[in-house]
Design a protein around this motif. Structure first.
Motif, mmCIF file in Angstrom:
data_model
loop_
_atom_site.group_PDB
_atom_site.id
_atom_site.type_symbol
_atom_site.label_atom_id
_atom_site.label_comp_id
_atom_site.label_asym_id
_atom_site.label_seq_id
_atom_site.Cartn_x
_atom_site.Cartn_y
_atom_site.Cartn_z
ATOM 1 N N LEU B 42 0.841 -1.148 0.023
ATOM 2 C CA LEU B 42 -0.020 0.070 -0.007
ATOM 3 C C LEU B 42 0.832 1.284 0.075
ATOM 4 N N ALA B 43 0.592 2.160 -0.716
ATOM 5 C CA ALA B 43 1.297 3.472 -0.971
ATOM 6 C C ALA B 43 0.465 4.799 -0.515
ATOM 7 N N PHE B 44 1.045 6.018 -0.572
ATOM 8 C CA PHE B 44 0.057 6.819 -0.382
ATOM 9 C C PHE B 44 0.380 8.223 -1.118
ATOM 10 N N LEU B 45 -0.291 8.919 -1.165
ATOM 11 C CA LEU B 45 0.008 10.348 -1.880
ATOM 12 C C LEU B 45 -0.408 11.454 -0.872
ATOM 13 N N ALA B 46 0.688 12.012 -0.347
ATOM 14 C CA ALA B 46 0.446 13.172 0.699
ATOM 15 C C ALA B 46 0.928 14.444 -0.053
ATOM 16 N N ASN B 47 1.389 14.521 -1.201
ATOM 17 C CA ASN B 47 1.854 15.689 -1.442
ATOM 18 C C ASN B 47 1.953 15.744 -2.956
ATOM 19 N N GLN B 48 1.234 16.755 -3.494
ATOM 20 C CA GLN B 48 0.883 16.970 -4.942
ATOM 21 C C GLN B 48 2.049 16.846 -5.959
ATOM 22 N N LYS B 49 3.063 17.145 -5.607
ATOM 23 C CA LYS B 49 4.478 16.883 -6.495
ATOM 24 C C LYS B 49 4.719 15.399 -6.819
ATOM 25 N N TYR B 50 3.985 14.637 -6.231
ATOM 26 C CA TYR B 50 4.178 13.146 -6.316
ATOM 27 C C TYR B 50 2.781 12.650 -7.228
ATOM 28 N N LEU B 51 2.193 13.355 -7.689
ATOM 29 C CA LEU B 51 1.074 12.896 -8.475
ATOM 30 C C LEU B 51 1.138 12.017 -9.608
ATOM 31 N N PRO B 52 2.280 12.487 -10.386
ATOM 32 C CA PRO B 52 2.732 11.447 -11.420
ATOM 33 C C PRO B 52 2.893 10.048 -11.402
ATOM 34 N N GLN B 53 3.605 9.926 -10.032
ATOM 35 C CA GLN B 53 4.002 8.771 -9.372
ATOM 36 C C GLN B 53 3.076 7.758 -9.325
ATOM 37 N N VAL B 54 1.692 8.442 -9.057
ATOM 38 C CA VAL B 54 0.434 7.481 -8.970
ATOM 39 C C VAL B 54 0.239 6.869 -10.171
ATOM 40 N N GLU B 55 0.349 7.516 -11.352
ATOM 41 C CA GLU B 55 0.020 6.802 -12.389
ATOM 42 C C GLU B 55 1.164 5.867 -12.842
ATOM 43 N N SER B 56 2.135 5.786 -12.447
ATOM 44 C CA SER B 56 3.255 4.831 -12.669
ATOM 45 C C SER B 56 3.476 3.785 -11.522
ATOM 46 N N THR B 57 2.954 4.066 -10.523
ATOM 47 C CA THR B 57 3.244 2.902 -9.430
ATOM 48 C C THR B 57 2.888 1.649 -9.696
ATOM 49 N N LEU B 63 -3.329 5.171 -1.088
ATOM 50 C CA LEU B 63 -4.147 5.991 -0.372
ATOM 51 C C LEU B 63 -4.201 7.371 -0.824
ATOM 52 N N ILE B 64 -5.419 8.062 -0.998
ATOM 53 C CA ILE B 64 -5.322 9.427 -1.748
ATOM 54 C C ILE B 64 -6.645 10.152 -1.467
ATOM 55 N N SER B 65 -6.482 11.410 -1.592
ATOM 56 C CA SER B 65 -7.640 12.442 -1.341
ATOM 57 C C SER B 65 -8.609 12.332 -2.592
ATOM 58 N N ARG B 66 -9.941 12.703 -2.293
ATOM 59 C CA ARG B 66 -10.873 12.560 -3.394
ATOM 60 C C ARG B 66 -10.286 13.586 -4.475
ATOM 61 N N ALA B 67 -9.716 14.897 -3.996
ATOM 62 C CA ALA B 67 -9.475 15.798 -4.960
ATOM 63 C C ALA B 67 -8.199 15.398 -5.771
ATOM 64 N N ASP B 68 -7.615 14.681 -5.262
ATOM 65 C CA ASP B 68 -6.156 14.160 -6.083
ATOM 66 C C ASP B 68 -6.674 13.175 -7.040
ATOM 67 N N LEU B 69 -7.370 12.353 -6.460
ATOM 68 C CA LEU B 69 -8.033 11.160 -7.350
ATOM 69 C C LEU B 69 -8.673 11.803 -8.637
ATOM 70 N N ASP B 70 -9.401 12.678 -8.562
ATOM 71 C CA ASP B 70 -10.090 13.463 -9.593
ATOM 72 C C ASP B 70 -9.174 14.068 -10.563
ATOM 73 N N LYS B 71 -7.691 14.413 -10.264
ATOM 74 C CA LYS B 71 -7.061 14.772 -10.907
ATOM 75 C C LYS B 71 -6.202 13.875 -11.808
ATOM 76 N N LEU B 72 -6.385 12.550 -11.511
ATOM 77 C CA LEU B 72 -5.389 11.617 -12.431
ATOM 78 C C LEU B 72 -6.185 11.411 -13.736
ATOM 79 N N THR B 73 -5.183 11.490 -14.645
ATOM 80 C CA THR B 73 -5.649 11.560 -16.075
ATOM 81 C C THR B 73 -5.664 9.988 -16.491
ATOM 82 N N ALA B 74 -4.570 9.451 -16.287
ATOM 83 C CA ALA B 74 -4.423 7.934 -16.680
ATOM 84 C C ALA B 74 -3.984 6.900 -15.614
ATOM 85 N N PRO B 75 -4.797 6.599 -14.715
ATOM 86 C CA PRO B 75 -4.306 5.902 -13.671
ATOM 87 C C PRO B 75 -4.203 4.336 -14.225
ATOM 88 N N ARG B 76 -3.268 3.641 -13.718
ATOM 89 C CA ARG B 76 -3.150 2.262 -14.453
ATOM 90 C C ARG B 76 -4.329 1.332 -14.322
#
Lengths: 363, 363, 363
Positions: B42-57, B63-76
């Protein structure tokens, strides 16, 4: 220092190198400064300004560099020398040897009052002192010495010839290399300072708490490192905190979680290094220096005492931010002006404008 | 971090809240950063600057906030998420749970090498480690854990689930709340620094002495506080020194007698707070900060690292007095000018006078 | 503070001096501040600003100076006083006496869990606590008290009435005078920080090592000194580190090897003093002060908190180099100007030149 043992200059050269000038069979029994040494003692010249003392010393022999020996105009008759490029380091090695000759050896074995968990592995040549504790899974190397009240957590690894002075604590899972010395009261591997804020609301309406972030890394300490009394080195949050080989850390120093301290770096007393900071090799960190978290210091950086480092220092060299104390009255005058520097600047600007206006008016 | 235990995302949500987006039956076995996690973690996103890593992890879930989840354009494809307003705090709680699952439980009871005074009262569920000492009248709560070499003075009260690491000392009469953690070597309740001068005469003719002022208060520490390694908190002179609930104090911090530290305040390493000072709630005191005695800090005050506070700070906000280190040569130039600021000011004044004279002369 | 014991004012005067004004047979049982004391308690007036409280206090008696007593306009009827030149020191002595009356006496003898080497010499009246260690050749004076987990090295000498709190470590060969108090976790006599550089080559090509300089001096502490919790005092390299009589040192202070601290000097918490520094008598060193190595401070020097001393201070007086914290925004403005002070100076110089040119042009 007198050890009660005598050793010839020839024997010293055989063990530590260098060249005898004078009588190789001459015996010395200890070490002393040039101005205090007698015929049974070895002195050393490490600083040019004491050169005249070499001509007047009563020392039985003197450690000296070739260059300094050549500068002597009137050495005392019958003077003996050992010529070496680094008399100070040579002195240190000889002093260690005299101490080994004279100090009583602690008997190997576990003191009856110590507690060693059956699942720990302690070398037969190790010395476990009174009231020491060694928890399950710990490994204690050959000739390691754990003094009274030392506490070794589960799964700790201690290298050969480690010496932990009284009341040192090493938390579970940390690994210390060979010949590491840790002075009394130091704490290796306590939890790093990490808490996730989980609050909602503002001011008096704020509710929530700090949530502890488990610190599951450990501390690794390289061979030949020395850690001062009551110094604290925190375990890493996820990865390890790393102290590389031959790092020398003084008393009451704080090293935060996930730092890496490069080999041969020395850190003077009362310094504090916040978490995740990376200090290069061969650095010298002065007393009471503070270094922020998440910064990087290049190799060969020197930070002078009481300075604060808030950003990475990418080039070798000396860095400073401390003022030396002056009389309280003078300081208060300066401090008040510093607080009002913007007003001084505004007055300069007004003068510049006034002068420019005059010029324009006259033009 | 791998615990060897697996838990489903549904089970995590049942215990810690949040909402599964993806497969609730998916099992994770541990936690890891986004860039290092694998399918069982399990990983977590606490800092906006790692948002791109969520798409490649490669993490099994994030673990993610609703706002950040909505920003994802291409989740795996097949990505799993637990949506929570505070992923960092959620991560911390899950990490604690994994550690509880995996860590060996210490067996309740008093180690045969410990000394517990017959007049002390220790809960049957408590763990008293090797060479620990519990003096008469002390009370040790349920599931409290006292590690090797801990010393508990007469009449001390330790709450439920307290954990004192090795070689902690608590002086007589101090009271620690539930779940308080104290790291190795910390000293709670030593005498405050108080001496009455009783001298007559001046200079070399001075005679007399310092008379010790008995320190008859104690230290109270509220629930959920954590105290760092080798930190010292002095007992009060007449009344108590008070650390309120959920205060977090790092290593090598000094708290003088009769201070009060407000709830939820955090104090970083090497800070020193002189006696009778009152710090508000939710403050953040940086590393190596010094705070004078007898001052008051409002709630929500932030003091940056290495700053010195000599007067009360009555408003929330951030305060500073430290200079960052620059090259030694540059610093020396500035420092010399600071020492002579009064001369710069005098030159400005002279210019102002000269210019005014000119104007008057021309008028 | 209530001791359960009562004592008459006459008896106090017999033991501690002063003069009763009022009823000598009046009994007090404890001490309290003027605003909290009741009829069974003794209060004191040490600060003029509390003079009005003397007229309203409910205290059974008040310690007061003759000058202050004469200033009272309307003392309460039946008020009792003890007149003394130094009410604060008198209060401290009485408070000590009440504590001695009320505190349970520790029973002389060696706790069964302690380890005392057969070759150590411990006075029969001394108290050796649980898990304490006393090595061969150590001498422990009359009525000395060693608390739990104290570690005393080989050949240490402890004077009469010494009190070492839990987990104190004293390294081999150190000598503590009579009535010395050392608080928990302090470390006396750890190795000084001394290493001879033995490197050749530059940058990445550097090879070699730091060679440890054996520290063969010890630490001497004079009568009536008090050392704070987790403070560290290093042993000397060749000669001893010396703390003279009645020096009072607070918590978390670092004293380097070969320092000498003059009698009656007080050093506040978190201060650090580098090696071979010589501090005079009756000095006051503020909290978190840093003092460089190899400097000398005259008698009666005062250094204010957080200041740094880099050179000898040859005259008595107060010295400072710390800035008080201001709002972060204001500070950053000042700090930027400090960094650019040379530019401000250049602008002043340009103005001076311009103005001089004008004058010359007009002449």
């Amino acid at each position: 220092m007198a050890s009660g043992m005598a050793i010839t200059l020839d024997e010293l050269v055989r063990r530590f190198g260098g060249e005898v000038v004078g009588e190789g069979a001459y015996r010395v029994e200890g070490l002393a400064p040039l101005d205090k040494a007698g015929p049974a003692q070895l002195a050393f010249l490490a600083n040019q300004k004491y050169l005249p003392q070499v001509e007047s010393t009563r020392a039985g022999a003197v450690l000296i560099s070739r260059a300094d020996l050549d500068k002597l105009t009137a050495p005392r008759e019958g003077s003996n020398f050992i010529v070496t490029p680094n008399p100070y380091a040579y002195f240190a090695r000889v002093a260690q040897a005299f101490i080994e000759l004279s100090a009583p050896k602690a008997k190997p074995g576990v003191h009856p009052s110590a507690y060693v968990d059956p699942a720990a592995k302690v070398a037969a040549s190790a010395v476990i002192g009174p009231h020491a504790t060694v928890e399950a899974g710990a490994v204690v190397g050959e000739r390691a010495r754990l003094d009274a009240g030392v506490s070794i957590g589960a799964g700790v690894t201690l290298g050969d010839d480690v010496h932990l002075y009284p009341n040192v604590t090493v938390y579970h899972g940390c690994r210390l290399g060979a010949r590491v010395i840790v002075h009394a009261g130091a704490v290796i591997g306590a939890d790093g300072f990490g808490f996730a804020p989980d609050f909602v609301g503002e001011g008096d309406a704020r509710t929530g708490s700090w949530v502890k972030i488990p610190q599951v890394g450990a501390v690794q300490i390289g061979d030949d490192a020395e850690i001062g009394a009551n110094t604290t080195i925190d375990r890493g949050a996820m990865a390890d905190t790393v102290i590389e080989e031959c790092v020398k850390i003084d008393n009451l120093v704080q090293i935060g979680h996930n730092c890496r301290i490069g080999a041969y770096t020395v850190i003077a007393g009362c310094a504090g290094i916040a978490g995740s900071t990376n200090i290069g090799k061969h650095c010298m960190i002065g007393g009471a220096v503070g270094i922020a978290g998440h910064v990087t210091l290049a190799d060969y950086v020197i930070v002078t005492a009481q300075s604060g480092v808030s950003k990475s220092l990418t080039k070798p060299g000396m860095y400073t931010s401390a003022f030396p104390a002056v009389s309280h009255a003078d300081w208060n005058k300066s401090a008040a002006l510093v607080r009002n520097l913007d007003k001084l600047r505004d007055r300069i600007k007004a003068l510049e404008t006034a002068l420019a206006d005059k010029k324009n008016g006259e033009a």
